[in-house]
Design an enzyme around this catalytic site. Structure first.
Site, PDB file in Angstrom:
ATOM      1  N   LYS A 258      77.797  18.002  44.491  1.00 40.93           N
ATOM      2  CA  LYS A 258      77.037  18.786  43.514  1.00 40.93           C
ATOM      3  C   LYS A 258      77.392  20.270  43.654  1.00 40.93           C
ATOM      4  CE  LYS A 258      72.730  18.048  44.746  1.00 40.93           C
ATOM      5  NZ  LYS A 258      71.283  17.833  44.595  1.00 40.93           N
TER       6      LYS A 258
ATOM      7  N   ARG B 250      59.787  14.463  43.519  1.00 39.15           N
ATOM      8  CA  ARG B 250      60.612  15.198  42.560  1.00 39.15           C
ATOM      9  C   ARG B 250      60.992  14.196  41.470  1.00 39.15           C
ATOM     10  NH1 ARG B 250      66.019  18.065  44.755  1.00 39.15           N
ATOM     11  NH2 ARG B 250      66.618  15.886  44.960  1.00 39.15           N
TER      12      ARG B 250
ATOM     13  N   TYR C  23      73.414  52.895  47.210  1.00 36.45           N
ATOM     14  CA  TYR C  23      72.292  52.974  46.270  1.00 36.45           C
ATOM     15  C   TYR C  23      70.963  53.021  47.025  1.00 36.45           C
ATOM     16  CZ  TYR C  23      75.445  51.677  42.449  1.00 36.45           C
ATOM     17  OH  TYR C  23      76.448  51.655  41.529  1.00 36.45           O
TER      18      TYR C  23
ATOM     19  N   MET D 224      77.526  45.722  43.796  1.00 38.22           N
ATOM     20  CA  MET D 224      78.027  44.563  43.054  1.00 38.22           C
ATOM     21  C   MET D 224      79.328  44.025  43.650  1.00 38.22           C
ATOM     22  SD  MET D 224      78.810  44.271  39.013  1.00 38.22           S
ATOM     23  CE  MET D 224      77.169  44.680  38.495  1.00 38.22           C
TER      24      MET D 224
HETATM   25  C1  LIG Z   1      69.782  12.870  45.971  1.00 41.20           C
HETATM   26  C2  LIG Z   1      70.482  13.654  47.022  1.00 41.20           C
HETATM   27  N1  LIG Z   1      71.066  13.007  48.029  1.00 41.20           N
HETATM   28  C3  LIG Z   1      71.720  13.670  49.013  1.00 41.20           C
HETATM   29  C4  LIG Z   1      71.793  15.051  49.029  1.00 41.20           C
HETATM   30  C5  LIG Z   1      72.513  15.751  50.138  1.00 41.20           C
HETATM   31  O1  LIG Z   1      71.644  16.529  50.906  1.00 41.20           O
HETATM   32  P1  LIG Z   1      72.193  17.401  52.142  1.00 41.20           P
HETATM   33  O2  LIG Z   1      73.056  18.453  51.542  1.00 41.20           O
HETATM   34  O3  LIG Z   1      70.972  17.959  52.760  1.00 41.20           O
HETATM   35  O4  LIG Z   1      72.958  16.470  52.996  1.00 41.20           O
HETATM   36  C6  LIG Z   1      71.201  15.761  47.986  1.00 41.20           C
HETATM   37  C7  LIG Z   1      71.258  17.213  47.978  1.00 41.20           C
HETATM   38  O5  LIG Z   1      70.499  17.956  47.450  1.00 41.20           O
HETATM   39  C8  LIG Z   1      70.512  15.041  46.962  1.00 41.20           C
HETATM   40  O6  LIG Z   1      69.903  15.674  45.943  1.00 41.20           O
END
Ligand SMILES: Cc1ncc(COP(=O)(O)O)c(C=O)c1O
Length: 358
Positions: free
Chosen positions: A41, A136, A261, A309
């Site tokens: 991700k 969540r 700044y 920046m």
């Molecule tokens: C559904 C899910 N599984 C696994 C992970 C991995 O988590 P971590 O980076 O703490 O190992 C995430 C990360 O946010 C997640 O959203």
């Protein structure tokens, strides 16, 4: 002879794929009976999802948040199963997801309705997400059986259905919630066929009872500790990212001069300062206070004044001045990202992700 000109921005990042492979070995050592879903991700937590995926050919599956992230990986020739962890999909996108051999985490009834109503050319591999306490995404334990049965009855869903949950506090070893979540997940899913997945990085390290069929490491893959107060190195991980930027100027300033700044740092005596080409526009946290460590030519120098920046100022030892152009290291093997996160009161995940721009 033509001189080679370095093109690009001042701040850059290096990605060490050997370190990535080392961290994969650690995951396999800790969870030897589980397969791995590498979490990519947020552009692989700022490390570059395509580059990371291309290096992870031995990993069984990849996890992303968005549909677009999955398509980017497919366009780059990545063939492993990719799991959409939290993607919104329209009917058209669902059909495309199916063609692209993506898997979808099902956490809400709208997704079941979409699967029932959309004709797919082959059944889709889905993961039923159960909310065991994170609150969540996911079906509550009392809703899970109905969701599972609806998916079982849906001809567009591949069987067996995979099963998952996510931990809220696995990084807190004293929190009773993780054991409760594991217990609840096992209880709710008892007797259902299908692969199971619970553990994030903290689960892999601290909760072996959660390893199950698939583990889902994110942060540890990149050599970063999921536990506050511990560095990746202390957990036998190796940092994958090194962020660096060149020394742009050396200034000698009189006593009383204020830096940057807001004039938040005042030189108590005549001082030698170095200006380094990185700032909040590159993902370096603006809230970094005076004293935040920066690694420069074998030593730690303190940041002084506000982060701009695209520049920061550090205090130098006038007896040990590095040449202009010397690359300072903001974090990497020489200076743990966890140390910088602590000094800047920034969440370490956020620090890594913010470098996506580099
Ligand atoms: C559904 C899910 N599984 C696994 C992970 C991995 O988590 P971590 O980076 O703490 O190992 C995430 C990360 O946010 C997640 O959203």
């Amino acid at each position: 002879m033509a001189q080679e000109i370095k093109v690009g921005r001042n701040a850059t990042k290096e990605i060490d794929l050997n370190a990535l492979h080392h961290n994969v070995k650690q995951i396999k050592r800790l969870a030897p009976h589980s397969k791995i879903i590498a979490m990519l991700k947020a552009d692989a937590y700022g490390h570059g999802a395509v580059k990371v995926a291309q290096a992870l050919t031995e990993i069984a599956a990849l996890g992303v948040a968005h549909f677009e992230e999955a398509l980017t990986l497919r366009r780059a020739g990545i063939t492993q199963p990719i799991i959409l962890m939290s993607s919104y999909l329209t009917a058209e996108q669902l059909q495309r997801a199916c063609e692209e051999n993506l898997q979808w985490v099902i956490h809400s009834t709208w997704q079941i309705h979409l699967l029932q109503q959309t004709s797919l050319n082959k059944p889709l591999h889905v993961w039923l997400k159960i909310d065991t306490g994170m609150h969540r995404l996911g079906f509550l334990p009392q809703e899970a059986a109905a969701a599972w049965q609806a998916l079982q009855a849906c001809e567009h869903v591949q069987k067996p259905i995979s099963l998952m949950t996510h931990f809220a506090c696995a990084d807190d070893l004293n929190c009773p919630l993780t054991s409760q979540q594991i217990h609840l997940f096992n209880q709710v899913t008892a007797g259902w066929p299908g692969a199971r997945s619970l553990a994030n990085s903290a689960g892999i390290f601290a909760w072996p009872a959660s390893h199950a069929d698939w583990v889902r490491p994110g942060i540890m893959l990149y050599g970063i500790s999921p536990f506050s107060g511990k560095t990746g190195a202390e957990l036998q991980l190796k940092p994958v990212m090194r962020v660096k930027a060149p020394l742009l100027a050396i200034r000698t300033l009189p006593a009383g001069a204020c830096i940057g700044y807001g004039s938040t740092y005042r030189c108590a005596e005549a001082s030698t300062m170095g200006v380094i080409g990185i700032g909040y526009g590159d993902g370096y946290p603006r809230r970094a206070p005076n004293g935040t460590p920066v690694y420069l030519e074998g030593r730690i120098v303190p940041l002084v004044g506000r982060v701009s920046m695209d520049m920061i100022t550090v205090k130098l030892d006038p007896c040990a001045l590095p040449p202009i152009g010397t690359e300072a290291i903001l974090w990497g093997p020489e200076l743990p990202i966890e140390t910088v996160a602590k000094a800047t009161r920034t969440f370490v995940y956020e620090l890594a992700c913010q470098t996506g721009i580099l």
